[in-house]
Motif scaffolding. Sequence first.
Motif, PDB file in Angstrom:
ATOM      1  N   SER A 266       0.717  -1.488   0.540  1.00 45.55           N
ATOM      2  CA  SER A 266       0.293  -0.045  -0.266  1.00 45.55           C
ATOM      3  C   SER A 266       1.118   1.431   0.034  1.00 45.55           C
ATOM      4  O   SER A 266       2.121   1.541   0.504  1.00 45.55           O
ATOM      5  N   VAL A 267       0.675   2.317  -0.444  1.00 46.26           N
ATOM      6  CA  VAL A 267       1.824   3.388  -0.902  1.00 46.26           C
ATOM      7  C   VAL A 267       0.151   4.439  -0.562  1.00 46.26           C
ATOM      8  O   VAL A 267      -0.744   4.733  -1.398  1.00 46.26           O
ATOM      9  N   ILE A 268       0.222   4.992   0.561  1.00 46.18           N
ATOM     10  CA  ILE A 268      -0.595   6.309   0.378  1.00 46.18           C
ATOM     11  C   ILE A 268       0.707   7.790  -0.062  1.00 46.18           C
ATOM     12  O   ILE A 268       1.976   7.526   1.020  1.00 46.18           O
ATOM     13  N   ILE A 269      -0.073   8.393  -0.544  1.00 45.82           N
ATOM     14  CA  ILE A 269       0.497  10.259  -1.317  1.00 45.82           C
ATOM     15  C   ILE A 269      -0.518  10.887  -0.558  1.00 45.82           C
ATOM     16  O   ILE A 269      -1.497  11.389  -1.427  1.00 45.82           O
ATOM     17  N   ASP A 270       0.147  11.907   0.246  1.00 50.67           N
ATOM     18  CA  ASP A 270      -0.422  13.268   0.545  1.00 50.67           C
ATOM     19  C   ASP A 270      -2.110  12.506   1.400  1.00 50.67           C
ATOM     20  O   ASP A 270      -2.912  13.850   0.725  1.00 50.67           O
ATOM     21  N   GLY A 271      -1.872  11.729   1.594  1.00 53.36           N
ATOM     22  CA  GLY A 271      -3.380  11.353   2.440  1.00 53.36           C
ATOM     23  C   GLY A 271      -3.811  10.344   1.878  1.00 53.36           C
ATOM     24  O   GLY A 271      -4.991  10.113   1.921  1.00 53.36           O
TER      25      GLY A 271
ATOM     26  N   GLY B 232       6.827  -5.350   0.086  1.00 56.65           N
ATOM     27  CA  GLY B 232       7.887  -5.600   0.164  1.00 56.65           C
ATOM     28  C   GLY B 232       8.598  -3.591  -0.961  1.00 56.65           C
ATOM     29  O   GLY B 232       9.490  -3.562  -0.685  1.00 56.65           O
ATOM     30  N   LEU B 233       7.358  -3.254  -1.841  1.00 60.83           N
ATOM     31  CA  LEU B 233       8.160  -2.305  -3.094  1.00 60.83           C
ATOM     32  C   LEU B 233       6.710  -0.846  -2.229  1.00 60.83           C
ATOM     33  O   LEU B 233       6.208  -0.164  -3.231  1.00 60.83           O
ATOM     34  N   ASP B 234       6.643  -1.047  -1.155  1.00 63.47           N
ATOM     35  CA  ASP B 234       5.449  -0.225  -0.628  1.00 63.47           C
ATOM     36  C   ASP B 234       5.980   0.523   0.707  1.00 63.47           C
ATOM     37  O   ASP B 234       7.243   0.148   1.429  1.00 63.47           O
ATOM     38  N   GLN B 235       5.123   1.254   1.384  1.00 62.47           N
ATOM     39  CA  GLN B 235       5.849   1.968   2.591  1.00 62.47           C
ATOM     40  C   GLN B 235       5.163   1.358   4.075  1.00 62.47           C
ATOM     41  O   GLN B 235       5.488   1.548   5.492  1.00 62.47           O
ATOM     42  N   THR B 236       4.178  -0.059   3.993  1.00 67.36           N
ATOM     43  CA  THR B 236       4.503  -1.225   4.692  1.00 67.36           C
ATOM     44  C   THR B 236       5.925  -1.824   5.272  1.00 67.36           C
ATOM     45  O   THR B 236       6.560  -1.717   4.797  1.00 67.36           O
ATOM     46  N   ASP B 237       6.017  -1.823   6.980  1.00 67.57           N
ATOM     47  CA  ASP B 237       6.585  -1.827   7.734  1.00 67.57           C
ATOM     48  C   ASP B 237       6.551  -3.198   8.232  1.00 67.57           C
ATOM     49  O   ASP B 237       6.171  -4.215   8.969  1.00 67.57           O
TER      50      ASP B 237
ATOM     51  N   PRO C  78      -2.560 -10.342  -4.982  1.00 69.10           N
ATOM     52  CA  PRO C  78      -1.768  -8.932  -5.837  1.00 69.10           C
ATOM     53  C   PRO C  78      -3.128  -8.223  -6.412  1.00 69.10           C
ATOM     54  O   PRO C  78      -4.318  -8.557  -6.605  1.00 69.10           O
ATOM     55  N   HIS C  79      -3.340  -6.524  -6.440  1.00 71.86           N
ATOM     56  CA  HIS C  79      -4.336  -6.286  -6.040  1.00 71.86           C
ATOM     57  C   HIS C  79      -4.132  -4.750  -7.046  1.00 71.86           C
ATOM     58  O   HIS C  79      -4.858  -3.881  -6.984  1.00 71.86           O
ATOM     59  N   SER C  80      -3.700  -4.810  -7.522  1.00 75.62           N
ATOM     60  CA  SER C  80      -3.001  -3.282  -8.619  1.00 75.62           C
ATOM     61  C   SER C  80      -3.551  -3.467  -9.639  1.00 75.62           C
ATOM     62  O   SER C  80      -3.426  -4.673 -10.249  1.00 75.62           O
TER      63      SER C  80
END
Length: 262
Positions: A195-200, A209-214, A235-237
């Motif tokens: 999951s990637v969140i930008i500007d909320g 592994g290519l996202d913002q999840t720790d 897979p969900h993109s």
Amino acid sequence: MKLGVVTSPKPEGFDYAKRLGLEFVEFCINVEQDVHAFAGTVKELKEASERTGVAVGSIGRWGVILIAKDGSVIEEELQAAYTLIDAASELGCPIFIAGCNYVEERSYLENVSSAIQFFSMLIEYGKVKGVRIATYNCDWNNFVYNDQAWRLIHGQLPELGIKYDPSHARYGGRDYLKEMKEWGSRFLHVHIKGSVIIDGKHFDDPPAGLDQTDWGTFMAILYGVGYNGGLSIEPHSEVWKGELGDKGVQFTVDYMKRLIFR
């Protein structure tokens, strides 16, 4: 922990998982899909599982309206859930995943009461079939996805588990690490989705592994709460499709395998 993948409910799905070196597949027979058509393929799915040595880790049904406006359980949907539990039992699948819709015309506590009734029915049916029941933490026609609902519903039903996906907590503005710490002991199944969140705002669901999840801390908490179930790559993109999508899934397989102790 075991690593698997969400795939289409066809024999080829088992071959796909085997090529990736995975141990199980997951089937999502969602609201737009024909439950009885799926049930009719159980024999060939079982044969594919036995041929490949790839298990069925979970079967779920997302997005269903199953509570009527008067708070009663819609019989047709209850029977559909039972049919999928039957299929899970036949396939040696230990988990059935479901949600429960919220009826706006009723109070929160009335909705909780309906959810408890519905999940109690599934739990009792599942006991006979050797299948455990879990709620999904996605809000697609489901309100049982946060601490408030879990305290009231899972608090009343100690045998009810949780299917957890950190992306839903992130997109909902909740602390996924805190939820894992407090509720990880109830997890029966886990989705691995980036999951990637930008500007909320939601940007994309790239490979884990290519996202913002720790993911390192995520796994540390799973080990810390004693989780030993399935990790199901989802897979969900809309971006990672075709050849790029295949490379993304392989990346996540390799990435997650480094985090799983054997």
